[in-house]
Each structure stands twice: as C-alpha cells, then as structure tokens.
Write an enzyme that holds these catalytic residues in place. Structure first.
Site, PDB file in Angstrom:
ATOM      1  N   HIS A 191     -20.630   1.173  -0.179  1.00  0.00           N
ATOM      2  CA  HIS A 191     -21.306   1.184   0.627  1.00  0.00           C
ATOM      3  C   HIS A 191     -22.876   1.832   0.344  1.00  0.00           C
ATOM      4  CE1 HIS A 191     -20.901   5.247   1.220  1.00  0.00           C
ATOM      5  NE2 HIS A 191     -19.732   5.452   1.302  1.00  0.00           N
ATOM      6  N   HIS A 248     -23.127   4.606  -2.012  1.00  0.00           N
ATOM      7  CA  HIS A 248     -23.047   4.334  -3.619  1.00  0.00           C
ATOM      8  C   HIS A 248     -24.240   3.461  -4.098  1.00  0.00           C
ATOM      9  CE1 HIS A 248     -18.824   4.455  -1.685  1.00  0.00           C
ATOM     10  NE2 HIS A 248     -18.651   5.476  -2.552  1.00  0.00           N
ATOM     11  N   CYS A 299      -7.710  18.480   1.062  1.00  0.00           N
ATOM     12  CA  CYS A 299      -8.230  17.223   1.548  1.00  0.00           C
ATOM     13  C   CYS A 299      -8.062  16.118   0.452  1.00  0.00           C
ATOM     14  CB  CYS A 299     -10.111  17.435   1.924  1.00  0.00           C
ATOM     15  SG  CYS A 299     -10.265  15.850   2.307  1.00  0.00           S
ATOM     16  N   CYS A 324     -11.126  14.339  -0.706  1.00  0.00           N
ATOM     17  CA  CYS A 324     -12.270  14.980  -1.425  1.00  0.00           C
ATOM     18  C   CYS A 324     -11.224  15.371  -2.954  1.00  0.00           C
ATOM     19  CB  CYS A 324     -12.568  16.558  -1.166  1.00  0.00           C
ATOM     20  SG  CYS A 324     -13.593  16.481   0.309  1.00  0.00           S
ATOM     21  N   CYS A 383     -11.426  19.325   6.994  1.00  0.00           N
ATOM     22  CA  CYS A 383     -12.340  19.141   5.711  1.00  0.00           C
ATOM     23  C   CYS A 383     -13.761  19.343   6.178  1.00  0.00           C
ATOM     24  CB  CYS A 383     -11.896  18.003   5.048  1.00  0.00           C
ATOM     25  SG  CYS A 383     -13.239  17.603   3.749  1.00  0.00           S
ATOM     26  N   HIS A 427     -15.348  15.572   5.195  1.00  0.00           N
ATOM     27  CA  HIS A 427     -14.965  14.340   5.949  1.00  0.00           C
ATOM     28  C   HIS A 427     -14.616  14.820   7.512  1.00  0.00           C
ATOM     29  CE1 HIS A 427     -14.254  13.392   1.754  1.00  0.00           C
ATOM     30  NE2 HIS A 427     -14.936  12.309   2.067  1.00  0.00           N
ATOM     31  N   LYS A 478     -22.232  11.815   7.666  1.00  0.00           N
ATOM     32  CA  LYS A 478     -22.526  11.256   6.515  1.00  0.00           C
ATOM     33  C   LYS A 478     -21.870  10.011   6.595  1.00  0.00           C
ATOM     34  CE  LYS A 478     -20.706  11.729   1.611  1.00  0.00           C
ATOM     35  NZ  LYS A 478     -19.730  11.228   1.497  1.00  0.00           N
ATOM     36  N   LYS A 518     -16.393   6.123   4.137  1.00  0.00           N
ATOM     37  CA  LYS A 518     -15.268   5.260   4.542  1.00  0.00           C
ATOM     38  C   LYS A 518     -14.308   6.426   5.230  1.00  0.00           C
ATOM     39  CE  LYS A 518     -11.361   3.216   3.515  1.00  0.00           C
ATOM     40  NZ  LYS A 518     -10.685   2.128   4.277  1.00  0.00           N
TER      41      LYS A 518
END
Ligand code: ME8
Length: 672
Positions: free
Chosen positions: A18, A21, A126, A129, A144, A147, A310, A313
């Site tokens: 996405h 990246h 998590c 992570c 987490c 996330h 953030k 996904k």
C-alpha cells in the site's frame, strides 16, 4: 568515489503493498538516484519478509501454503517496483537459501559469544508486530500501541538473547558522532527506552512452523525479527557457501559484503518509525554480539495517515493508489509523496491533495512555464533556441536555489529541496511577467533582448529539471528533451550555463496535462459507489452531470426563453469562470477607476485584463492574489488597452469587493 549501501525494510507478504510501502521505497530510490548522480557507488536493496506467524495465519486464512502466498505477493511487489521505476540492485526474500544460510551463520556467531539461553516466557503478544509488549506499553484493554488491536497472552519456552548485556554499548553508539539514529527526536526516544533498562529478548518460537529452524534447539524456530534483520547482510553474501570463519562472506558474495558492509562507506537503513526499535536497538545488539560492523545510520520517517490513523492492513484503512498511478503516472505520485511529507513527520493522504499538488506544481508551475517558454523561443528563433544567453538576475536566484537544494538533499529534507526549486520557478515566472517577452517578440529591434530573457528562463527550467532527476526519473528527462537540453549522467551540469544556444527546438507536447479535479473526484466517488453496490445518485457521478464545460445538446431540451428571467444550467455553463492569479498590476494613465492587470490563468502566456477597481485597490494590494475571472469574454478596448476577461467582484457602496477562492487552488481552475 564513496560507497553507499541503502536499504528499505523488507516487507511482509501477508498483504499486497500500500501507499506506506510505496513511500519508503520511493524515498530510498530518490536517495539512490541522487547519490549515483553525485558519483557514489550505490547498492540499493529491498525485499520481502516471508516467515513468521503473521504470514502463516494469512496463508491459512486463504487455505494455501505460506510460500504460495509469498510468491503471489512478491510478484505483485516486483510489478509495482517496475511500474514505479525503482532502481534497486537486489531484491532479497527471506525464504531464499542464501538468506537462511546467513541467518544460521549469524546465530552461530551469537552463540559463540554465549549470548543465548533458554527460559520460560510469558507476556502480551501482537502477531501483527510479531513482538511482545509490556503491560505499560499496551493501550487500554490490552491493545497493541501500533495496530490498536487486541494483544494475546502467551506463555512458552524460548531461547533468549542477552540484550541487556549491550545496554552500555548501545548508549555509547547513540552518543557517537554523527548520530547514527535519525531524526534527533526519534533518537531521543530510542535512547530513553534503552536507558530505562533493557530486558533480554526472546528470539525463538515453539508454536510457529513457517520459520527457520533454530540451530542447536530442536523444536524451536527463529523469531521472525532475528531472521528478517539479518537480510541486510545476507543479501551482500554474508554466510553464503564458503563463508570465512571470521564471518566474512562466501566466495560468491565476498566482494559485495566486503565493499558495502565491511568497508568504510555509508550503510543506511531507511525505516518507518513503527520499526525503529528493531533497527536501532535489536539489530545493532545482534551485530555487536556477532562482532560485525554496525550500520552508519538508521533513518526513521513518519506515517501516512488516513483520518488520524496509521495506514495499515492491520488497522484496515489501506490506501492503494493504483488508480492515481494508472491515470496520472508514476512520477506524479513520487512527486506528491516526497513534496507533501516533511521527512520524519506524519502526513495525511487524500486524492484531493494529490490533484491540487499536481495541478499547481507540475501542470502549472513546471509544465506550463516550460511550454510557454518553448513556444515563445520557437517563435522568436524560428524553431531554434535563442542565439545568446542573458545571464540576468535569474542566474543569481538559480545559484542560491541550488545551494539550498543540495543542502536539503544531504539532510533528506526532500520537501525543502523541492520547495527551493519551486521558489526558483516562481522567481522565473515573475521575471517573465516583468520582462513581457510575449509582447516584445513583435518588435524586431528587441529580438536580442527577448532571446536573452527566454534563454535565461529556459536555463532555469533546465536546472530545475536536472535537480528533479532523482524525483521524476521519467518526466524530468522529458522536460529536458523538450527544452533542447541534454539528460546528464551526473550533477556536474547542475550549474548555470548548460543550455545550448541556437540549437534546433522541436514543438513541445504537453508533459503534465491538467487534471480535471471535479470530474476525477466525481468519477472516483461513482466508482466507489458502484463497487459498494450502490446506485449512483443523479448528479453525483461525472456521467450524470449536466452538460459539461458548456457542451450543449446533452442536457434535456428546455424552452429557449424561461419565465421570470431565469436561465438554464447550460446557459450558465457557457460563461467560463476561472481562477486567476494577479501577477502584476498598474494604474491606467488618465483613469481614476481602471487598473491594468496581468493575470495567470494557467495558459501559455498571462493575459491582460483592465478592471474597474482602482478606487478600492492599489496595485500593491492585489499583486499575488487569486481572483475569479470570466475567461471567455470577447476582447474589449478600454482606454486603448485590450482587455481579455473580467474580474468578478461584489459591489458595496459603489466600490468593488473582489471574489477569491477560500483556499489556494491551481491557476486556471474552472469555477462552477
Ligand atoms: O514491518 N506510512 O514490514 P511491513 C509510512 N517486515 N510508511 C509505512 C506505512 C505508513 N502508513 N505503513 C507501512 C515490517 N510503511 C517488517 C520489516 S525489516 C528487517 C522487517 C512502511 O510490511 C514503513 O517503512 O509492515 C514501515 O516501516 C514498513 O512499511 C513496514 O512494512
């Protein structure tokens, strides 16, 4: 010549790439291209992180083997990096034998330092992570911190790495000069985390099968981060067949490892702030234990956000700019991402911001200026570049801008580097407005001075385009070719004077065609609606809009004359209202009411409009403002000056009050 080793994180293969990246990889590519142009020997690595529970689970959800999932996502990454013009030298996959051999080799070296022991471990994990968190680090309801999803309580027997043993060495490393962790704010966070006291790190798993078996510990597999981080040296050949007992690379990879990791060049890891701790604490500690050189710099950038979260996904708010890429090309996305984010800080992504940037910076400031200059130069020089250079005031402006550009590039302040180039373009535009070559071109006596002005303008565009080569690898060469300049292979031509004189100059084709923002956003909304199974509402999608840009005949037939003096919508659309910027203004001799304005409507040359506003505005008050004009008014002569349009104003007490857009928009934008 210096050596420059540059890496991106290796990305997980649980999902397709996405915008996050894409961003890191574009930044790395821009740095790699810049360093190559500076004459450095660059080695640029990217790749994929394929082991671990996260991938195991994603594959199980799809009912396929993890390696099948990895192969599929890797194909997607290769395709995307090709499309984006990423110039990496290698792409490593952690499922490759060359990598696994290197992981085993580094584990052997850490074991020799007596830095592993086995103990029972219990904590909050998590899986997204792939890490344990302390209770203090978790959000409420054991979620987490990255996330914001629920962490799992886990208890297992693990191999531990003696991370605590390296606390002082790490602190000394952070204090070394120049600071190896950047930016400074993030370096402080890492330093504080380490100074508070380090706990040993569990580096094996007994519940994950899709992983490298842990040498010497049957039933254990290697923790995915110990596996993944090592890619930065295994890609250079560390641990490959024939590796030396001193940890040097195998025969095949010896040269790369020796040159780029063991040598005295730069070794830079570019990462997002989410994974800084792994790169600035665990990775250097593993290297210290293995007796290998440390990276020279770890640079953590901020996050692309959507609605304050953030983009990720695991959060479920991904942005995949496939549509933008397909419609507007690679370089426009590269430009937007690098211009919009202050490197190191967070930024928000939206299609709207993308289009605004594109229209104002690329279509208008760069594209239109280049096109205007080429068209005028061809006219003045009969299809040739001007025959003499001016070396006027733009020369000094360019020299200052290039010093700023280079300083910004060295400190990874990409937005600042671009800003300095656009400031130079603005100076060039003001210079052209002041010199008015489009007027003087008709006067044969002014031919030489017009040529000089145009040459200086084109030379400015050349310098900006050379400086843009790392950012716009496809479009910057196109601009250079269009203005009759060479595409250089290094930055030695980044100084005033490189544009030829008198050479042939072909007709310029549009390089950055303007995007119709409203139509695009309406189309995107329509697509989103139809994807969500909704019926597009009348008037919402581009297709259902009333006749566009005054295109008559498409709207349902209505009587020619309406009651009460009303007009039909298509009649309104016949009036072309556009945003224009006042570039220059002067009073009109013998008139107390009129001002002569030079306005930029995003066209090849600025227009002159004579407006009745001198009683309410002085020339100084309106230069630099955006106004709304009627752009398709037939020309009219006022006090002997041809006026091409009308500026809109509300009238109060007999005086005009100018209309303007509530925020800056690209010059030439249609008003409806
Ligand atoms: O963490 N904004 O892989 P990953 C900016 N495999 N950058 C972002 C971003 C966002 N919203 N989301 C992701 C991993 N990134 C590990 C790395 S390295 C030895 C192992 C970028 O697929 C950013 O660079 O989750 C971030 O660090 C990286 O993608 C994480 O990618």
């Amino acid at each position: 010549m210096s050596r420059y080793y540059l890496t991106t994180p290796i990305y997980y293969v649980n999902d397709h790439p996405h915008v996050g990246h894409i961003y890191t990889t574009i930044v790395a590519d821009t740095i790699a291209r810049y360093r190559r142009l500076c004459g450095d020997e660059v080695y640029f690595l990217t790749g994929t992180d394929e082991h671990g529970q996260k991938i195991e689970r994603a594959a199980a959800d799809r009912g396929i083997e993890p390696i099948k999932l990895a192969d599929e996502v890797v194909t997607r990454y290769h395709g995307l990096w090709d499309q984006l013009g990423i110039s990496h030298d290698d792409f490593i996959r952690t499922s490759e034998p060359r990598h696994i051999a290197g992981v085993e080799a580094i584990i052997e070296r850490i074991a020799k330092s007596d830095d592993f022991y086995v103990a029972r471990h219990e904590g909050w994990y998590c899986a997204a992570c792939e890490t344990y968190y302390t209770e203090k680090e978790l959000l409420d309801e054991e979620r987490c911190p990255i996330h914001e999803t629920a962490a799992e309580r886990r208890s297992e027997e693990n191999v531990f790495f003696r991370l605590s043993k390296y606390q002082d060495q790490l602190l000394a490393w952070y204090d070394s000069e120049p600071s190896p962790v950047l930016p400074a704010t993030r370096a402080n966070e890492v330093r504080n985390f380490v100074a508070e006291g380090l706990r040993d790190l569990s580096v094996s798993r007994t519940s994950v099968d899709w992983a490298v078996p842990f040498p010497g510990h049957p039933g254990h597999t290697v923790y995915v981060w110990l596996d993944a981080l090592v890619n930065y040296v295994t890609a250079l050949g560390f641990g490959s067949e024939g590796a030396g007992t001193d940890g040097s690379a195998g025969a095949s990879g010896q040269d790369l490892y020796e040159s780029f990791w063991n040598g005295d060049g730069a070794r830079l890891h570019l990462v997002g702030k989410d994974i800084l701790r792994f790169h600035a604490v665990y990775w250097p500690a593993f290297l210290m234990s293995a007796g290998l050189p440390l990276p020279t710099a770890v640079w953590a950038h901020g996050w692309w956000l959507r609605d304050e979260h953030k983009i990720s996904k695991s959060v479920g708010n991904v942005v995949r700019p496939d549509d933008l890429l397909e419609k507007f090309g690679t370089d426009s996305l590269r430009y937007f991402l690098l211009r919009e984010m202050v490197f190191g800080q967070d930024a928000s992504f939206s299609d709207e911001a993308f289009i605004d940037r594109y229209n104002s910076d690329l279509a208008n400031d760069l594209g239109n200026t280049a096109s205007r200059l080429v068209t005028l130069a061809r006219r003045a020089g009969d299809g040739h570049l001007p025959s003499s250079r001016g070396d006027g005031p733009l020369r000094e402006a360019a020299e200052t801008a290039l010093v700023d550009y280079r300083a910004a590039m060295e400190s990874f302040a990409f937005n600042r580097a671009l800003e300095s180039l656009w400031k130079l373009m603005a100076t060039a535009n003001s210079y052209l407005v002041a010199e008015e070559p489009w007027k003087k071109i008709k006067d044969p006596a002014a031919a030489e001075s017009v040529g000089k002005v145009l040459w200086d303008g084109l030379e400015t565009v050349r310098l900006v385009s050379v400086a843009l080569l790392p950012f716009l690898p496809e479009k910057a060469p196109e601009v250079l070719a269009a203005i009759g300049a060479e595409v250089p292979s290094d930055l030695s031509s980044l100084q005033w004077g490189g544009l030829p004189t008198g050479a042939e100059l072909p007709v310029i084709k549009p390089i950055f065609p303007r995007i119709d923002k409203k139509a695009y956003l309406a189309g995107a909304a329509g697509e989103a609606d139809s994807k969500a199974g909704k019926t597009a509402k009348p008037g919402k999608s581009a297709k259902n809009k009333p006749a566009k840009d005054g295109a008559k005949g498409k709207a349902p037939k209505a009587p020619e004359v309406l009651e009460d003096g009303k007009i039909r919508i298509d009649q309104f659309f016949d009036v072309e209202l556009r945003v224009a910027e006042v570039k220059a203004a002067e009073t009109v001799p013998k008139s107390s009411k009129l001002l002569k304005l030079t306005v930029d409507v995003g066209e090849e040359a600025p227009r002159t409009i004579v407006a009745g506003m001198a009683k309410a505005y002085s020339p100084e008050q309106i230069v630099g403002r955006q106004v709304i004009i009627v752009a398709n008014l037939a020309p009219a002569k006022l006090m002997g000056i041809e006026s091409n349009g009308m500026v809109l104003a509300a009238e109060e007490d007999g005086l005009p009050v100018l209309l303007k857009p509530s925020g800056p928009v690209a010059n030439g934008t249609r008003v409806r």
